[in-house]
Design an enzyme around this catalytic site. Structure first.
Site, short mmCIF file in Angstrom:
data_model
loop_
_atom_site.label_atom_id
_atom_site.label_comp_id
_atom_site.label_asym_id
_atom_site.label_seq_id
_atom_site.Cartn_x
_atom_site.Cartn_y
_atom_site.Cartn_z
N CYS A 184 0.83 -1.20 0.00
CA CYS A 184 0.00 0.00 0.00
C CYS A 184 0.87 1.25 0.00
O CYS A 184 0.91 2.00 0.97
CB CYS A 184 -0.95 0.02 1.19
SG CYS A 184 -2.24 1.27 1.02
N CYS A 364 -4.87 2.59 -5.87
CA CYS A 364 -4.52 3.20 -4.59
C CYS A 364 -5.45 4.39 -4.35
O CYS A 364 -5.25 5.44 -4.97
CB CYS A 364 -3.06 3.65 -4.60
SG CYS A 364 -2.50 4.26 -3.00
#
Length: 436
Positions: A184, A364
């Protein structure tokens, strides 16, 4: 007693085994994270009771993309986690254990508890290890609730972020990004924007210097979104320092030592009031220790399009543990799961031709405030691959609502059950078939 249709209902399947038990299965899934859980769900339905064995030591399963909002004070940790027994498929057998040794030449693994599992096919989905211990002083800082040191990357520490921001009086608020790989990769800067928002709402922003110190030479890897994020950082007054890698934390002095990668050999000691640390990350020990399965960095060596292992055709990989040159995100796992499903089905059917190809899709959702988000979507070549027929580099409340409220339900109800395989079909429909 929990209701059977409650998400808290504990599914009735075995989590125990006799010591040193010998176990055989059609499919072994190593890891019960997003990739392992979704693939186990897909194949346990097809193969039948106990034909799939899952090896996973954790008692809780966390939707990790929510940790950013937990640290920013917008969600609770309880909303991000559920018992592992409630999300794994009831048709599978769960060994609450971890793999100690892989033996791919013999289609076998050995667990910490001494069990030996023979498999016909194996999916490796072990994720990455958070190496907090690699930064001197970091664990000490995290162990002291008044130190100002925090991290959204672990359920053990994520509440410290909110508490540290609540206790802030004045000084530097520093958010770090280490040398890759990082799962992430948008999360380290998202908390900088949320910290700005948090402090503004409490009338403390004028007393804070919010910094984002990243070891990367850029703000984000896709230019379209990087350009938009630079504008966000400037508007919020977040100072971005590229080429800065955290070397040490000195909690007694509330200082952090950074190396300046733009000037090799140069270090800088910076005072902090709040220090949010993204830890160094790498492959888990058992995988890293198996040279037959891994590349030189210790990640599972798979074909970038088929997800089949480079040397062992009965082994496949998914998610953060692989050496795929894509962002390590839950969205990437979802897209990979559809490719892996089709290719593993073909392999189990005796075909040497694997029909599906992964294009590196990842997403994202870059939260830029308490109600704003830039939804970045891109492929292997870092080209935007957007689902919605709007410019997704623009901050939007709708994208924040998607991130905060829609995607968590999609994860728990569809992805972990094996039904969600990414937005490719939706993207084609919304773009009238003109998108990839």
């Amino acid at each position: 007693m929990f209701k059977r249709n409650s998400w808290l209902a504990v599914k009735r399947f075995s989590t125990t085994a006799q010591k040193n038990e010998k176990i055989s299965c059609k499919l072994l899934v190593v890891g019960g994270g997003s990739g392992g859980c979704s693939m186990a769900a897909k194949f346990s339905k097809k193969l039948g009771k106990n034909k799939v064995v899952i090896v996973e030591p954790a008692a809780m399963h966390y939707y990790q993309p929510l940790f950013t909002l937990v640290g920013g004070g917008l969600k609770s940790l309880a909303q991000a986690g559920r018992p592992m027994a409630s999300v794994l498929p009831r048709e599978a057998r769960w060994l609450q254990d971890e793999v100690a040794e892989f033996s791919p030449a013999h289609n076998q693994v050995r667990t910490r508890e001494g069990h030996v599992v023979d498999y016909e096919y194996m999916i490796v989905a072990t994720g990455v290890k958070l190496n907090y211990d690699q930064i001197p002083g970091l664990l000490e800082g995290l162990s002291r609730p008044d130190s100002g040191v925090c991290s959204n990357y672990s359920p053990k520490y994520v509440d410290l972020t909110r508490k540290s921001l609540e206790a802030f009086i004045e000084g530097n608020v520093i958010c770090t990004f280490p040398k890759p790989p990082v799962k992430c990769p948008g999360a380290p800067q998202k908390i900088a924007y949320l910290a700005d928002d948090f402090l503004r709402k409490r009338g403390k922003r004028q007393s804070a210097e919010v910094m984002y110190n990243t070891a990367l030479p850029m703000l984000f890897g896709v230019k379209k979104y990087a350009d938009a994020l630079w504008q966000v950082a400037r508007r919020k007054g977040v100072r971005v320092n590229v080429g800065r890698n955290l070397l040490e934390v000195k909690p007694d002095r509330r200082t952090a030592v950074f190396e300046d990668l733009t000037r090799p050999g140069t270090t800088e000691e910076v005072e902090y009031a709040v220090l949010h640390v993204t830890p160094p990350q790498g492959p888990v020990g058992a995988l890293r220790g198996c040279a037959e399965l891994t590349d030189t960095a210790g990640f599972l060596d798979v074909h970038r399009e088929t997800l089949q292992h480079a040397r062992f055709p009965s082994v496949f990989g998914i998610g953060d543990c692989t050496n795929l040159a894509c962002s390590k995100t839950a969205a990437a796992v979802a897209a990979q799961s559809g490719v892996l499903r089709r290719n593993l089905e073909a392999a189990m059917g005796g075909s040497s031709v694997l029909p599906a190809r992964y294009d590196g899709y990842a997403s994202c959702p870059l939260v830029t405030g308490a109600n704003k988000c830039i939804l970045a979507e891109f492929d292997y070549d870092m080209r935007p691959l957007e689902t919605f027929p709007v410019n997704q580099a623009v901050e939007r409340t709708s994208m924040y609502l998607l991130k905060a409220h829609v995607l968590p339900h999609q994860y728990w109800l569809a992805m972990l059950s094996g039904y969600w395989e990414g937005p490719k079909t939706i993207r084609k429909l919304l773009h009238l078939g003109l998108s990839r």
